[in-house]
Design a protein around this motif. Sequence first.
Motif, PDB file in Angstrom:
ATOM      1  N   TYR A   7      33.515  34.276  45.803  1.00  9.08           N
ATOM      2  CA  TYR A   7      34.374  35.158  44.732  1.00  9.08           C
ATOM      3  C   TYR A   7      34.788  36.570  46.136  1.00  9.08           C
ATOM      4  N   VAL A   8      35.882  37.381  46.021  1.00  9.42           N
ATOM      5  CA  VAL A   8      36.635  38.051  47.426  1.00  9.42           C
ATOM      6  C   VAL A   8      36.284  39.738  46.405  1.00  9.42           C
ATOM      7  N   PHE A   9      36.667  40.433  47.589  1.00  7.06           N
ATOM      8  CA  PHE A   9      36.710  42.216  46.749  1.00  7.06           C
ATOM      9  C   PHE A   9      38.330  42.190  45.852  1.00  7.06           C
ATOM     10  N   ASP A  10      39.096  41.519  46.621  1.00 11.70           N
ATOM     11  CA  ASP A  10      40.415  41.739  45.735  1.00 11.70           C
ATOM     12  C   ASP A  10      39.969  41.090  44.079  1.00 11.70           C
ATOM     13  N   ASP A  11      38.999  40.285  43.813  1.00 12.88           N
ATOM     14  CA  ASP A  11      39.116  39.638  42.479  1.00 12.88           C
ATOM     15  C   ASP A  11      38.481  41.151  41.262  1.00 12.88           C
ATOM     16  N   LEU A  12      37.166  41.967  42.236  1.00 17.47           N
ATOM     17  CA  LEU A  12      36.827  42.879  42.042  1.00 17.47           C
ATOM     18  C   LEU A  12      37.916  43.828  41.421  1.00 17.47           C
ATOM     19  N   LEU A  13      39.018  44.123  42.437  1.00 18.07           N
ATOM     20  CA  LEU A  13      39.723  44.801  42.090  1.00 18.07           C
ATOM     21  C   LEU A  13      41.076  44.627  41.065  1.00 18.07           C
ATOM     22  N   LEU A  54      38.504  54.827  43.183  1.00 19.78           N
ATOM     23  CA  LEU A  54      40.470  54.857  42.962  1.00 19.78           C
ATOM     24  C   LEU A  54      41.448  53.791  41.751  1.00 19.78           C
ATOM     25  N   TYR A  55      40.612  52.702  42.063  1.00 20.71           N
ATOM     26  CA  TYR A  55      41.511  51.957  41.334  1.00 20.71           C
ATOM     27  C   TYR A  55      40.803  51.941  39.890  1.00 20.71           C
ATOM     28  N   SER A  56      40.418  52.309  39.540  1.00 15.53           N
ATOM     29  CA  SER A  56      39.458  52.644  38.134  1.00 15.53           C
ATOM     30  C   SER A  56      39.956  54.184  37.886  1.00 15.53           C
ATOM     31  N   ILE A  57      40.532  54.597  38.244  1.00 13.57           N
ATOM     32  CA  ILE A  57      40.852  56.243  37.821  1.00 13.57           C
ATOM     33  C   ILE A  57      43.284  56.146  37.667  1.00 13.57           C
ATOM     34  N   GLN A  58      43.120  55.061  39.011  1.00 14.24           N
ATOM     35  CA  GLN A  58      44.715  55.029  38.838  1.00 14.24           C
ATOM     36  C   GLN A  58      45.761  53.528  37.129  1.00 14.24           C
ATOM     37  N   ASN A  59      43.958  53.334  37.157  1.00 17.09           N
ATOM     38  CA  ASN A  59      44.199  52.111  36.290  1.00 17.09           C
ATOM     39  C   ASN A  59      43.900  53.150  34.685  1.00 17.09           C
ATOM     40  N   GLY A  60      43.189  53.892  34.918  1.00 15.34           N
ATOM     41  CA  GLY A  60      43.573  55.057  33.663  1.00 15.34           C
ATOM     42  C   GLY A  60      42.091  54.710  32.793  1.00 15.34           C
ATOM     43  N   ASN A  61      40.922  54.026  33.620  1.00 16.35           N
ATOM     44  CA  ASN A  61      40.103  52.842  33.479  1.00 16.35           C
ATOM     45  C   ASN A  61      38.538  53.610  32.608  1.00 16.35           C
ATOM     46  N   LEU A  62      38.343  54.639  31.673  1.00 21.46           N
ATOM     47  CA  LEU A  62      37.316  54.801  31.584  1.00 21.46           C
ATOM     48  C   LEU A  62      35.932  54.583  31.651  1.00 21.46           C
ATOM     49  N   THR A  63      35.752  53.238  31.450  1.00 22.17           N
ATOM     50  CA  THR A  63      34.597  52.169  30.835  1.00 22.17           C
ATOM     51  C   THR A  63      34.358  51.819  32.968  1.00 22.17           C
ATOM     52  N   PHE A  64      34.986  51.971  33.288  1.00 18.98           N
ATOM     53  CA  PHE A  64      34.974  51.392  35.129  1.00 18.98           C
ATOM     54  C   PHE A  64      34.578  53.006  35.399  1.00 18.98           C
ATOM     55  N   PHE A  65      35.638  53.555  35.796  1.00 18.55           N
ATOM     56  CA  PHE A  65      34.659  54.807  36.221  1.00 18.55           C
ATOM     57  C   PHE A  65      33.465  55.056  35.777  1.00 18.55           C
ATOM     58  N   LYS A  66      33.144  55.148  34.517  1.00 21.00           N
ATOM     59  CA  LYS A  66      31.747  56.379  34.668  1.00 21.00           C
ATOM     60  C   LYS A  66      30.683  54.451  34.849  1.00 21.00           C
ATOM     61  N   PHE A  67      31.285  53.562  34.709  1.00 19.48           N
ATOM     62  CA  PHE A  67      30.018  52.298  35.819  1.00 19.48           C
ATOM     63  C   PHE A  67      29.866  53.246  36.864  1.00 19.48           C
ATOM     64  N   PHE A  68      30.623  52.864  37.908  1.00 19.65           N
ATOM     65  CA  PHE A  68      30.711  53.498  38.920  1.00 19.65           C
ATOM     66  C   PHE A  68      29.979  55.344  39.212  1.00 19.65           C
ATOM     67  N   LEU A  69      30.500  55.726  38.630  1.00 17.97           N
ATOM     68  CA  LEU A  69      30.140  57.187  38.388  1.00 17.97           C
ATOM     69  C   LEU A  69      28.608  57.025  38.125  1.00 17.97           C
TER      70      LEU A  69
END
Length: 202
Positions: free
Chosen positions: A114-120, A161-176
């Motif tokens: 797996y590579v970092f782009d897979d996470l994105l 940034l990716y989680s914000i740009q994609n409006g993904n609250l689940t991911f944003f909360k995970f990182f936060l």
Amino acid sequence: TNLKFISTIMPSVFESDNFLNKTPSLIEYSAFFGSINIFKFLLLQLEKTDYFDVKNIEKLYEYSIAGGCPEIIHLVEGINSEINIINRKCIKLSIFYHQNIITEYLHDKSEMPYVFDDLLCCIECSNYEMFLIIFQDDVFVDLIKKCLKNPGLIEVQQLLLYSIQNGNLTFFKFFLNNFRFDINMILNINFNTLCLLICFHI
């Protein structure tokens, strides 16, 4: 009908999936929708022709991956076993279409890390389940340790940034919650985190 077996599906303004607007052939279309009986019929007809060159097999494999039907995937793999048809695009497609079992199958079969782009890609298509699987893979152990110590790392910023740009609250909360972000942390595009949240309506 008078349709030839190698006919293609023309793009349509009514088709919301961009992948299906790339003029797939009839057999690619059937692979995408998991129409196993139609697929087998077309496969038998096309095997009598010179249709299955490397390019067409690779493209058919991509549509079968997106469709997620294991039987069709194995049939495509059997067309020419000498061709290595698993590539990074296949893995990204399986992630994008939430074919998580297929993603793990491709990863194990090809031994492709797996590579970092897979996470994105997981963030982009809201595939939270696959993100957690990839994020816990051995290849990211060192990155996770670095991220926990230094939330200002460019990789961490990119995930946020990716989680914000994609409006993904689940991911944003995970990182936060996991990386102790400073809400005023400056990102690499000259917007602070709070401004980005406002811009992308999270």
